[in-house]
Design an enzyme around this catalytic site. Sequence first.
Site, PDB file in Angstrom:
ATOM      1  N   LYS A 171      68.581 101.134  -3.876  1.00 45.04           N
ATOM      2  CA  LYS A 171      68.602 102.304  -3.353  1.00 45.04           C
ATOM      3  C   LYS A 171      67.810 102.604  -2.178  1.00 45.04           C
ATOM      4  O   LYS A 171      68.210 103.200  -1.193  1.00 45.04           O
ATOM      5  CB  LYS A 171      68.230 103.397  -4.232  1.00 45.04           C
ATOM      6  CG  LYS A 171      67.932 104.810  -4.040  1.00 45.04           C
ATOM      7  CD  LYS A 171      69.273 105.501  -3.683  1.00 45.04           C
ATOM      8  CE  LYS A 171      68.871 106.995  -3.270  1.00 45.04           C
ATOM      9  NZ  LYS A 171      70.090 107.568  -2.611  1.00 45.04           N
ATOM     10  N   LYS A 239      60.404 111.035   2.102  1.00 42.72           N
ATOM     11  CA  LYS A 239      59.979 110.178   0.783  1.00 42.72           C
ATOM     12  C   LYS A 239      60.582 108.879   0.664  1.00 42.72           C
ATOM     13  O   LYS A 239      59.983 107.862   0.596  1.00 42.72           O
ATOM     14  CB  LYS A 239      60.194 111.051  -0.296  1.00 42.72           C
ATOM     15  CG  LYS A 239      59.699 110.355  -1.589  1.00 42.72           C
ATOM     16  CD  LYS A 239      60.749 110.321  -2.716  1.00 42.72           C
ATOM     17  CE  LYS A 239      62.177 111.047  -2.654  1.00 42.72           C
ATOM     18  NZ  LYS A 239      63.165 110.728  -3.622  1.00 42.72           N
TER      19      LYS A 239
END
Length: 290
Positions: A171, A239
């Site tokens: 991811k 993030k």
Amino acid sequence: MAERLGFIGLGIMGYPMAAHLLEHHPVKVYNRSVEKAERLAAKGAKLAYSPRQVTEASDIIFVMVSDDQALKSVMEGKDGVISAMSPGQIIVDHSTVSVRLTEALGARVAEKGGHWCDAPVTGGDVGAQNATLTIMVGSESESYRRIEPYLTLMGKLVMHVGPTGKGQALKVVSNLVSALNLMAAAEGIRLGLEAGLSLDALEAVMTHGTARSFEVTKIVDRVRQHDFNPGFSVANRLKDLDLALALADSLGFAAPLGASAQALFAAHKALGFQTQDESSYVLRWPERHD
Ligand code: NAP
């Protein structure tokens, strides 16, 4: 016997994902701000007031929260998931968080006789709403076998990619590439507008030629509608860049484009765009009205 399902974290992504499970199975739900959980309870979900209450009533607990800190809080906090775990339970973590925290929590859950599946998703808020997400899973094979039927209710492509931690690694890599695509699309489209090209012409050529990408389409749509309400927030995008660079750093791998993207996105967030959609990055070039 059907597994008992719980869901923690009903934000932009978690709410529609839990709603898809609820179309087929009973689900016990918890959200930090209770209103979102009450909204799903009005559609038939069972309401919980802590992660612990979800854990006590579930065999499989799906989690979809913001970041490492949020995940630690729902797992390890007072009345967190770990405080109530029993052997055989599975945690399916859909949040995008660090590989390091994933491995640490996986080990803690294993000490309780439970199983950790990192199952981050890609496909955006639209994918969550339409149950067309891509879901990449890091887990043991037996846990994957148990959760796969539920994942297919939320995603179109569901894939076991390796042991615990490998879902998050994939991811993070995937998101590094989409961040770079997004920023390239924004820079190119704004340059095109400055050069006197119409958005229609830019769209027609760039969505059919070699420049095409999901992110080109997203930037064109958002500029046309002048809508920067979050689908995927600037805070979450930054993030994820931080996670990619932390992974690269842990491997001694140089990621110079990622490092530039991180600095540019941090500057964008500092200008007050934290809660806006990531596509608001296109606004870093002020519109000229001359
Ligand atoms: P969001 O709308 O901001 O939702 C975040 C969720 O986390 C909310 O339920 C929030 O609760 C909860 N939360 C945050 N801090 C918490 C804490 N300290 N304790 C307990 N709960 C906490 O974000 P989202 O867009 O759904 O994203 C969720 C995750 O999916 C992120 O890891 C993101 O990177 C990933 N993701 C997002 C997209 C996208 O397009 N949005 C796509 C792929 C992956 P409250 O409601 O109380 O704030």
